[in-house]
Design an enzyme around this catalytic site. Structure first.
Site, PDB file in Angstrom:
ATOM      1  N   PRO A  10      -2.503  -0.336 -11.545  1.00  0.00           N
ATOM      2  CG  PRO A  10      -1.082  -2.178 -11.399  1.00  0.00           C
ATOM      3  CD  PRO A  10      -1.086  -0.692 -11.377  1.00  0.00           C
ATOM      4  CG  ASN A  11      -5.644  -5.092 -10.753  1.00  0.00           C
ATOM      5  OD1 ASN A  11      -6.184  -5.507 -11.767  1.00  0.00           O
ATOM      6  ND2 ASN A  11      -4.476  -5.539 -10.323  1.00  0.00           N
ATOM      7  NE  ARG A  18      -7.711  -5.283  -6.468  1.00  0.00           N
ATOM      8  CZ  ARG A  18      -6.597  -4.620  -6.240  1.00  0.00           C
ATOM      9  NH1 ARG A  18      -6.550  -3.329  -6.415  1.00  0.00           N
ATOM     10  NH2 ARG A  18      -5.528  -5.256  -5.840  1.00  0.00           N
ATOM     11  CE1 TYR A  23      -6.224  -2.291  -2.096  1.00  0.00           C
ATOM     12  CE2 TYR A  23      -7.506  -4.208  -2.717  1.00  0.00           C
ATOM     13  CZ  TYR A  23      -6.285  -3.615  -2.469  1.00  0.00           C
ATOM     14  OH  TYR A  23      -5.130  -4.328  -2.597  1.00  0.00           O
ATOM     15  CG  ASN A  75      -2.921   3.732  -5.080  1.00  0.00           C
ATOM     16  OD1 ASN A  75      -2.089   2.831  -5.111  1.00  0.00           O
ATOM     17  ND2 ASN A  75      -4.073   3.616  -4.431  1.00  0.00           N
ATOM     18  CB  ALA A  78       0.436  -4.539  -8.143  1.00  0.00           C
ATOM     19  CD  GLU A  99       4.611   4.796  -1.835  1.00  0.00           C
ATOM     20  OE1 GLU A  99       4.395   3.575  -1.706  1.00  0.00           O
ATOM     21  OE2 GLU A  99       5.705   5.318  -1.560  1.00  0.00           O
ATOM     22  CG  HIS A 101      -0.161   2.494  -0.819  1.00  0.00           C
ATOM     23  ND1 HIS A 101      -0.033   1.867  -2.038  1.00  0.00           N
ATOM     24  CD2 HIS A 101       1.046   3.036  -0.531  1.00  0.00           C
ATOM     25  CE1 HIS A 101       1.217   2.017  -2.458  1.00  0.00           C
ATOM     26  NE2 HIS A 101       1.885   2.728  -1.570  1.00  0.00           N
ATOM     27  NE  ARG A 108      -3.749  -5.928   1.891  1.00  0.00           N
ATOM     28  CZ  ARG A 108      -4.038  -5.727   0.621  1.00  0.00           C
ATOM     29  NH1 ARG A 108      -3.994  -4.511   0.112  1.00  0.00           N
ATOM     30  NH2 ARG A 108      -4.401  -6.720  -0.155  1.00  0.00           N
TER      31      ARG A 108
END
Length: 150
Positions: A10-11, A18, A23, A75, A78, A99, A101, A108
């Site tokens: 998502p996103n 964004r 990012y 990725n 969320a 995985e 990111h 964070r």
């Protein structure tokens, strides 16, 4: 059939606009185009799917089981911190995966440090921005070529 399945959660369709401080400025299309070029150079095929829904991602993982996909780069965004369903889908298909990111999740918020995937992934790449996808693609290509005996 694709050799490598690239999944984005998502996103991530909003990359480029964004939170560029976390990012980066590259769009998802920029990243996918770069990975397509790398897979083409290696003589492999890449399929990409981005979804803001768990259902769409799970369906892609399930399809990978029957279509001959050899490697997954994901990725989960969320969903990293919330999705037992995606974890179970990855376990069910038994396809090696990385995985990834864009941001360093360990720099964070505390909730971002919990992943439902890291312990079952072949590896985790975090904090290298779009370049992390290239690292993951390199690993996937080497893995597939090794399996082929090349």
């Amino acid at each position: 059939m694709s050799d490598i399945l690239l999944l984005n959660g998502p996103n991530l369709n909003m990359l480029g606009t964004r939170e560029p401080n976390h990012y980066g400025a590259q769009t998802l299309d920029d990243i996918v185009n770069s990975l397509n070029a790398l897979s083409d150079q290696a003589g492999l095929t890449l399929k990409h799917h981005q979804d803001n829904s768990e259902v769409g991602l799970i369906e892609q993982i399930h399809a990978a089981h029957s279509d001959g996909t050899r490697y997954i780069i994901i990725n989960p965004a969320a969903f990293t911190h919330t999705s037992v369903a995606l974890r179970d889908a990855l376990l069910a298909v038994d396809i090696p995966f990385i995985e990834i990111h864009l941001s360093n999740v360990y720099k964070r918020e505390d909730f971002r440090k919990q992943s439902y995937f890291s312990d079952i992934a072949q590896g985790v790449i975090s904090g290298f921005g779009a370049q992390g996808y290239e690292f993951a693609m390199d690993v996937a290509i080497k893995h597939i070529k090794q399996q082929k005996g090349e």
